[in-house]
Design an enzyme around this catalytic site. Structure first.
Site: not given
Ligand code: ADP
Ligand code: AMP
Length: 215
Positions: A13, A88, A125, A158, A169
């Site tokens: 995302k 969420r 990541r 993270r 998660r």
């Molecule tokens: P989200 O926001 O959904 O948690 P991220 O965008 O942070 O996910 O992506 C999670 C990890 O996977 C990051 O390290 C990113 O660089 C990598 N990533 C994102 N999209 C892809 C993809 N299509 N193929 C491989 N790796 C990806």
């Molecule tokens: P994310 O960066 O989207 O993976 O979110 C990291 C963490 O933030 C999650 O695991 C939750 O603890 C909190 N969080 C983010 N967005 C929400 C949401 N919409 N509702 C509840 N918790 C959230």
């Protein structure tokens, strides 16, 4: 354009949002980023959110909903916005609908990635400590190891990307967030894209479902 970007943790995302908001010229509202910034600054919100985040649990609805409502009132959201990581829960989605009565969501884009990909993406990541940009040790490494390409910030992992919290998660996602797929499907807003392909492929599919020309 008012868009929700959905998908499990690690689906991509944040990666897609970064490109999309530049192309669509709309603000990127990521609740996870808002909470991480608050934790970093040590604000009251950050202190409240931290224990939930560290445990891989959701921050309570009443806290998240209030924050998003406030953010959506800002003038930059008049032309649209991209929500990432919100809603969420069904309660969050209902509160959002109520809040956006006069300017409803146009699309809920669901990035659908295989479970094994999610685990591998989360564990590799890395995030820039200055700008929050996300990298991956294998799939999207920086030019110089451990350093952001854009601003030279140190990359870190993270706290909640460790194996145990990530597993929690993903369970929380399955239980509390995945029902939203049907929620938006029933409203005719859901656009499903294949998240288990390279980021460029995902991006092209998203532009396509949004009806936006590339370039
Ligand atoms: P989200 O926001 O959904 O948690 P991220 O965008 O942070 O996910 O992506 C999670 C990890 O996977 C990051 O390290 C990113 O660089 C990598 N990533 C994102 N999209 C892809 C993809 N299509 N193929 C491989 N790796 C990806
Ligand atoms: P994310 O960066 O989207 O993976 O979110 C990291 C963490 O933030 C999650 O695991 C939750 O603890 C909190 N969080 C983010 N967005 C929400 C949401 N919409 N509702 C509840 N918790 C959230």
């Amino acid at each position: 354009m008012r868009v929700i970007l959905m998908g499990a943790p690690g689906a991509g995302k944040g990666t897609q949002a970064e490109r999309l908001v530049e192309a669509l010229k709309i603000p990127h509202i990521a609740t996870g980023d808002i909470f991480r910034a608050a934790v970093k600054e040590g604000t009251e919100l950050g202190n409240k959110a931290k224990s939930y985040m560290d445990a891989g649990k959701l921050v309570p609805d009443e806290i998240v909903i209030g924050i998003v409502k406030e953010r959506l009132m800002k003038p930059d959201c008049k032309q649209g916005f991209l929500l990432d990581g919100f809603p969420r829960t069904v309660s969050q989605a209902e509160a959002l609908d109520e809040n956006l009565k006069d300017r409803p969501i146009d699309y809920a884009v669901y990035i659908d990635a295989d479970f094994d990909d999610l685990v591998e993406r989360i564990s590799g990541r890395r995030i820039c400590s200055k700008c929050g940009k996300s990298y991956h040790v294998k799939f999207n490494p920086p030019d110089v190891r451990g350093v952001c390409d854009d601003d030279g910030g140190d990359l870190y992992q993270r706290d909640d990307d460790n194996e145990e919290t990530a597993k929690e998660r993903l369970e929380v996602y399955n239980e509390q967030t995945s029902p939203l797929i049907k929620y938006y499907e029933d409203k005719g807003l859901l656009k499903r894209v294949n998240g288990s392909q390279d980021p460029n492929g995902v991006y092209k599919e998203i532009l396509n479902v949004l009806g936006v020309q590339e370039g």
